[in-house]
Design a protein around this motif. Structure first.
Motif, PDB file in Angstrom:
ATOM      1  N   ASN A 106       0.832  -1.203   0.000  1.00 58.23           N
ATOM      2  CA  ASN A 106       0.000   0.000   0.000  1.00 58.23           C
ATOM      3  C   ASN A 106       0.868   1.255   0.000  1.00 58.23           C
ATOM      4  OD1 ASN A 106      -3.152   0.097   0.381  1.00 58.23           O
ATOM      5  ND2 ASN A 106      -2.512  -1.811   1.370  1.00 58.23           N
ATOM      6  N   LEU A 107       1.933   1.241   0.784  1.00 56.06           N
ATOM      7  CA  LEU A 107       2.804   2.408   0.899  1.00 56.06           C
ATOM      8  C   LEU A 107       3.694   2.611  -0.321  1.00 56.06           C
ATOM      9  CD1 LEU A 107       1.790   2.306   3.841  1.00 56.06           C
ATOM     10  CD2 LEU A 107       4.101   2.919   4.557  1.00 56.06           C
ATOM     11  N   MET A 108       4.047   1.530  -0.973  1.00 57.28           N
ATOM     12  CA  MET A 108       4.960   1.620  -2.117  1.00 57.28           C
ATOM     13  C   MET A 108       4.262   2.029  -3.407  1.00 57.28           C
ATOM     14  SD  MET A 108       7.250  -1.818  -1.470  1.00 57.28           S
ATOM     15  CE  MET A 108       8.037  -1.728  -3.096  1.00 57.28           C
ATOM     16  N   LEU A 109       2.951   1.875  -3.468  1.00 58.17           N
ATOM     17  CA  LEU A 109       2.237   2.019  -4.733  1.00 58.17           C
ATOM     18  C   LEU A 109       2.388   3.408  -5.355  1.00 58.17           C
ATOM     19  CD1 LEU A 109       0.353   0.659  -6.779  1.00 58.17           C
ATOM     20  CD2 LEU A 109      -1.586   1.483  -5.429  1.00 58.17           C
ATOM     21  N   ALA A 110       2.015   4.458  -4.627  1.00 57.77           N
ATOM     22  CA  ALA A 110       2.047   5.807  -5.199  1.00 57.77           C
ATOM     23  C   ALA A 110       3.461   6.276  -5.540  1.00 57.77           C
ATOM     24  CB  ALA A 110       1.350   6.795  -4.266  1.00 57.77           C
ATOM     25  N   PRO A 111       4.460   6.071  -4.672  1.00 64.39           N
ATOM     26  CA  PRO A 111       5.817   6.478  -5.061  1.00 64.39           C
ATOM     27  C   PRO A 111       6.307   5.799  -6.342  1.00 64.39           C
ATOM     28  CG  PRO A 111       5.710   6.119  -2.703  1.00 64.39           C
ATOM     29  CD  PRO A 111       4.408   5.650  -3.265  1.00 64.39           C
ATOM     30  N   ARG A 112       5.912   4.547  -6.545  1.00 58.09           N
ATOM     31  CA  ARG A 112       6.326   3.848  -7.761  1.00 58.09           C
ATOM     32  C   ARG A 112       5.562   4.356  -8.980  1.00 58.09           C
ATOM     33  NH1 ARG A 112       7.642  -2.158  -8.224  1.00 58.09           N
ATOM     34  NH2 ARG A 112       8.973  -1.137  -9.747  1.00 58.09           N
ATOM     35  N   LYS A 113       4.247   4.548  -8.829  1.00 56.01           N
ATOM     36  CA  LYS A 113       3.428   4.946  -9.969  1.00 56.01           C
ATOM     37  C   LYS A 113       3.584   6.425 -10.312  1.00 56.01           C
ATOM     38  CE  LYS A 113       1.096   1.047 -10.729  1.00 56.01           C
ATOM     39  NZ  LYS A 113       1.140   0.325 -12.028  1.00 56.01           N
ATOM     40  N   LYS A 151      -4.696   1.346  11.183  1.00 59.27           N
ATOM     41  CA  LYS A 151      -4.995   1.663   9.778  1.00 59.27           C
ATOM     42  C   LYS A 151      -4.781   3.151   9.495  1.00 59.27           C
ATOM     43  CE  LYS A 151      -8.471  -1.985   9.166  1.00 59.27           C
ATOM     44  NZ  LYS A 151      -9.924  -2.276   9.036  1.00 59.27           N
ATOM     45  N   GLN A 152      -5.213   4.001  10.423  1.00 58.37           N
ATOM     46  CA  GLN A 152      -5.047   5.429  10.187  1.00 58.37           C
ATOM     47  C   GLN A 152      -3.580   5.822  10.242  1.00 58.37           C
ATOM     48  OE1 GLN A 152      -6.177   7.654   8.450  1.00 58.37           O
ATOM     49  NE2 GLN A 152      -7.917   8.526   9.578  1.00 58.37           N
ATOM     50  N   ARG A 153      -2.811   5.198  11.119  1.00 60.85           N
ATOM     51  CA  ARG A 153      -1.371   5.477  11.151  1.00 60.85           C
ATOM     52  C   ARG A 153      -0.697   5.013   9.861  1.00 60.85           C
ATOM     53  NH1 ARG A 153      -0.529   2.440  16.577  1.00 60.85           N
ATOM     54  NH2 ARG A 153       1.696   2.556  16.126  1.00 60.85           N
ATOM     55  N   VAL A 154      -1.143   3.891   9.316  1.00 61.55           N
ATOM     56  CA  VAL A 154      -0.634   3.436   8.018  1.00 61.55           C
ATOM     57  C   VAL A 154      -1.009   4.444   6.933  1.00 61.55           C
ATOM     58  CG1 VAL A 154      -0.897   1.684   6.210  1.00 61.55           C
ATOM     59  CG2 VAL A 154      -0.551   0.977   8.579  1.00 61.55           C
ATOM     60  N   ALA A 155      -2.231   4.969   6.988  1.00 57.07           N
ATOM     61  CA  ALA A 155      -2.664   5.961   6.006  1.00 57.07           C
ATOM     62  C   ALA A 155      -1.796   7.221   6.080  1.00 57.07           C
ATOM     63  CB  ALA A 155      -4.134   6.310   6.211  1.00 57.07           C
ATOM     64  N   ILE A 156      -1.423   7.623   7.282  1.00 58.78           N
ATOM     65  CA  ILE A 156      -0.525   8.769   7.441  1.00 58.78           C
ATOM     66  C   ILE A 156       0.841   8.445   6.850  1.00 58.78           C
ATOM     67  CG2 ILE A 156       0.699  10.209   9.120  1.00 58.78           C
ATOM     68  CD1 ILE A 156      -1.788   9.932  10.944  1.00 58.78           C
ATOM     69  N   ALA A 157       1.365   7.254   7.150  1.00 55.26           N
ATOM     70  CA  ALA A 157       2.660   6.840   6.599  1.00 55.26           C
ATOM     71  C   ALA A 157       2.612   6.811   5.075  1.00 55.26           C
ATOM     72  CB  ALA A 157       3.055   5.475   7.152  1.00 55.26           C
ATOM     73  N   ARG A 158       1.490   6.324   4.523  1.00 58.12           N
ATOM     74  CA  ARG A 158       1.350   6.271   3.066  1.00 58.12           C
ATOM     75  C   ARG A 158       1.454   7.673   2.461  1.00 58.12           C
ATOM     76  NH1 ARG A 158      -4.254   4.123   0.871  1.00 58.12           N
ATOM     77  NH2 ARG A 158      -4.865   5.934   2.120  1.00 58.12           N
ATOM     78  N   ALA A 159       0.784   8.647   3.085  1.00 59.03           N
ATOM     79  CA  ALA A 159       0.864  10.018   2.581  1.00 59.03           C
ATOM     80  C   ALA A 159       2.288  10.555   2.697  1.00 59.03           C
ATOM     81  CB  ALA A 159      -0.107  10.917   3.350  1.00 59.03           C
ATOM     82  N   LEU A 160       2.976  10.221   3.775  1.00 59.90           N
ATOM     83  CA  LEU A 160       4.341  10.705   3.985  1.00 59.90           C
ATOM     84  C   LEU A 160       5.317  10.108   2.984  1.00 59.90           C
ATOM     85  CD1 LEU A 160       4.523  10.622   7.880  1.00 59.90           C
ATOM     86  CD2 LEU A 160       4.435  12.660   6.430  1.00 59.90           C
ATOM     87  N   CYS A 161       5.002   8.930   2.452  1.00 60.93           N
ATOM     88  CA  CYS A 161       5.900   8.288   1.477  1.00 60.93           C
ATOM     89  C   CYS A 161       6.062   9.115   0.204  1.00 60.93           C
ATOM     90  CB  CYS A 161       5.394   6.890   1.132  1.00 60.93           C
ATOM     91  SG  CYS A 161       5.782   5.651   2.379  1.00 60.93           S
ATOM     92  N   MET A 162       5.130  10.004  -0.059  1.00 60.33           N
ATOM     93  CA  MET A 162       5.266  10.914  -1.201  1.00 60.33           C
ATOM     94  C   MET A 162       6.143  12.116  -0.856  1.00 60.33           C
ATOM     95  SD  MET A 162       3.593   9.542  -3.684  1.00 60.33           S
ATOM     96  CE  MET A 162       3.182  10.837  -4.864  1.00 60.33           C
ATOM     97  N   GLU A 163       6.581  12.184   0.401  1.00 66.69           N
ATOM     98  CA  GLU A 163       7.440  13.250   0.916  1.00 66.69           C
ATOM     99  C   GLU A 163       6.872  14.635   0.570  1.00 66.69           C
ATOM    100  OE1 GLU A 163      11.334  11.970  -0.507  1.00 66.69           O
ATOM    101  OE2 GLU A 163      11.544  10.753   1.311  1.00 66.69           O
TER     102      GLU A 163
END
Length: 254
Positions: A106-113, A151-163
């Protein structure tokens, strides 16, 4: 964005849905590094304003600049919008995680795409931010194996992965059981301490008082009161804000 330029600037901002005016001539700015809490009753326009900041909603009048990009323009290209959403992360009430993918995926998807990062770089970034939100051990878990707070903490981490330069939070704890709220607010507090520019729509008045640098109180689509968070929440000047805080049972919070 230059250091002297505000992260978000809006002037005479209007948003309507048909004949319903939701935002009525709002003006203000949010400086880089500021943590601004937007508060107000349901239906006052809080979430609509937040969604304008990353062009999930288009404005009907006025000017809106985010990271120097003019969101008032009707001619933003797909590439510009993609750049905007890489720069402005958003965390919603619902977690919106892909249930068939692991936390790590889930976290890797947006940075890769979107950012075209390699798998190795995206994985290292994902692990970095999972560790930041205290969930590195859940990297290979699936969303249905997590609590709501996790889940919400993961969602925050996911947003942060885009820096991103700016983080937007739309009532990020409202869908959580009360005992899970604290773990999410603690992550957000840490982000604030790290200097992240944050705009937070919230009903957590104590969090807004203690963590936000400034509060904006919206009432019926206008800014009724704004100022330093502690001052606004502990010593409100407008009758409407006093009534709102009284309803939230936190008017007397010191």
């Amino acid at each position: 964005m230059s250091e002297s330029q505000a992260a978000i600037q809006f002037q005479d901002l209007y948003k309507s849905y048909g004949s319903l005016d939701v935002l009525r001539g709002l003006s203000g700015q949010i400086e880089a590094g500021e943590v601004v809490a937007i508060i107000g009753s349901s239906g006052c326009g809080k979430s609509t304003l937040l969604r304008c900041f990353n062009r999930l909603e288009t404005i009907n009048g006025g000017q809106l600049l985010v990271n120097g990009m003019d969101l008032s323009s009707p001619d933003l290209s797909r590439k510009q919008l993609q750049r905007l959403r890489a720069q402005v992360g958003m965390v919603f009430q619902q977690f919106n995680l892909f249930p068939h993918m692991s936390v790590l995926d889930n976290l890797m998807l947006a940075p890769r795409k979107v950012l075209k990062r390699s798998a190795d770089v995206a994985k290292e970034t994902a692990k970095l931010y999972l560790d930041k939100v205290g969930l590195l051990e859940k990297a290979h878990a699936y969303p249905d194996q997590l609590s709501g707070g996790q889940k919400q903490r993961v969602a925050i981490a996911r947003a942060l992965c885009m820096e991103p330069d700016i983080m937007l939070f739309d009532e990020p704890t409202s869908a959580l059981d009360p005992e899970l709220v604290g773990e999410v607010l603690e992550v957000m507090k840490q982000l604030a301490e790290d200097g992240m520019t944050m705009v937070i729509v919230t009903h957590e008045m104590q969090f807004a008082r203690d963590v936000a640098s400034r509060v904006i109180f919206l009432n019926k689509g206008v800014i009724e009161e704004t100022g330093k968070a502690y001052d606004v929440i502990t010593n409100p000047q407008s009758d409407r804000l006093r009534a709102f805080l009284s309803r939230m049972q936190l008017a007397g919070v010191a």
